[in-house]
Design a protein around this motif. Sequence first.
Motif, PDB file in Angstrom:
ATOM      1  N   ASN A   1      11.846  -6.539  -2.585  1.00 43.24           N
ATOM      2  CA  ASN A   1      10.478  -5.618  -2.593  1.00 43.24           C
ATOM      3  C   ASN A   1      10.137  -5.177  -1.212  1.00 43.24           C
TER       4      ASN A   1
ATOM      5  N   ALA B   1      11.803  -1.958  -1.332  1.00 39.90           N
ATOM      6  CA  ALA B   1      10.700  -0.954  -2.081  1.00 39.90           C
ATOM      7  C   ALA B   1       9.808  -0.521  -0.824  1.00 39.90           C
TER       8      ALA B   1
ATOM      9  N   ARG C   1       8.767   3.204   0.382  1.00 38.78           N
ATOM     10  CA  ARG C   1       7.388   3.852   0.369  1.00 38.78           C
ATOM     11  C   ARG C   1       7.071   4.416   1.541  1.00 38.78           C
TER      12      ARG C   1
ATOM     13  N   ARG D   1       0.482   0.732 -11.531  1.00 38.12           N
ATOM     14  CA  ARG D   1       0.912  -0.858 -11.523  1.00 38.12           C
ATOM     15  C   ARG D   1       1.898  -1.045 -10.539  1.00 38.12           C
ATOM     16  N   THR D   2       2.458   0.123 -10.051  1.00 34.74           N
ATOM     17  CA  THR D   2       3.542   0.066  -9.164  1.00 34.74           C
ATOM     18  C   THR D   2       2.919  -0.292  -7.635  1.00 34.74           C
TER      19      THR D   2
ATOM     20  N   GLU E   1       1.958  -3.504  -7.397  1.00 38.71           N
ATOM     21  CA  GLU E   1       3.066  -4.351  -6.692  1.00 38.71           C
ATOM     22  C   GLU E   1       3.390  -4.440  -5.182  1.00 38.71           C
TER      23      GLU E   1
ATOM     24  N   GLN F   1      -0.891   6.737  -5.170  1.00 35.55           N
ATOM     25  CA  GLN F   1      -0.911   5.133  -4.931  1.00 35.55           C
ATOM     26  C   GLN F   1      -1.302   4.923  -3.352  1.00 35.55           C
TER      27      GLN F   1
END
Length: 363
Positions: A187, A190, A194, A223-224, A227, A259
Amino acid sequence: MSVPGHDSYLAAIMNAALDGIITIDERGTVLSMNPAAAKLFGFPPSEVIGQNVRMLMPEPDRSRHDSYISEYLRTGTPKIIGIGRQVEGMRKDSSIFTMELGVSVVATEGKRVFVGLIHDLSRSRQFERRLHELQTNRLDLMENMAAGLAHELKQPLSAIAAYINFAHRQLKQKDFSVEKVEELLDNASAQVFRASEIMDNLRQFIARGDTVRSLQNLNAVIRTACEFTDALAKEHDVKTTVNLEASPDQVIINKVQIQQVVVNLKRNAIEAMRDVDRREMTVSTRLVEGDKIQTDVADTGPGLPHSIRDRLFEQFTTTKPHGLGVGLSISRSIIEAHKGKIWAEPNPRGGTIFSFVLPLAKP
């Protein structure tokens, strides 16, 4: 040397001239006015010819004009004669404009006629003002981009710190779960990706003035984004419900920008519920108006203060003690650039609902 058809020759010159030409007598009475001057001042020649030229001047020139002519006729001092003086004119609608005025005097039949050549400077002044505005706006844009970048990078960096902190806690436990630590580090990775996407997005904007958009499933994009803030929600004991049921949900968007909006709205919701007992957040999508998809982020916080509700999306408006006040302004800019709309309204269950709509991609 005389010119055949002298009067018609001069008339043709006046009518074809791009600049305004007005002639007046020694008393200031208008003798002629070419089409360019009529267009510039907004008067038909019939309403000006025979009138004192003062009618085309604002104060204080209107009151001074006759004395200027009298002084010239008495002394020969060329106070009104010359080329390239910048003065102001007044149109029929009373609007004032800047013009460059050249005046010459012609003796005819024992009398003197004053010829005024008028060049409209209002467009060049508008261009100068616009250029100045663009320069100022460029500085504002750079300042806003710096503030926006600090705001947007704070989100993934905070998430990275949270995931690493959770992983560190796990490693301190004797019976820690390797799988859990790997999940937390994944995570965090990720979020690093980002942050890199945000920087790439900014580089694209600087290079081309726009960002790449593509066909995306909005539910998957949201949804992403959800998260990205899971760790923050858990840290603040916020129960999150995700209802992404809208179908179809295909939109043409810049994925990272949308996002950013969702993450910003979720972070705002989490922070709004910091001091309340019931901490529930719902993220959902639904179809509206037949060709649009709406995203709602609802919280059960204290609601929006009336003092800022009308200017909530203005720059530097914030309810947070240490907030920059740019998150919602950036979000609005992003949504509006995608031909959408964003707003906030009270949540019937208490709190606030932030919503935005985007047009669905045409089949």
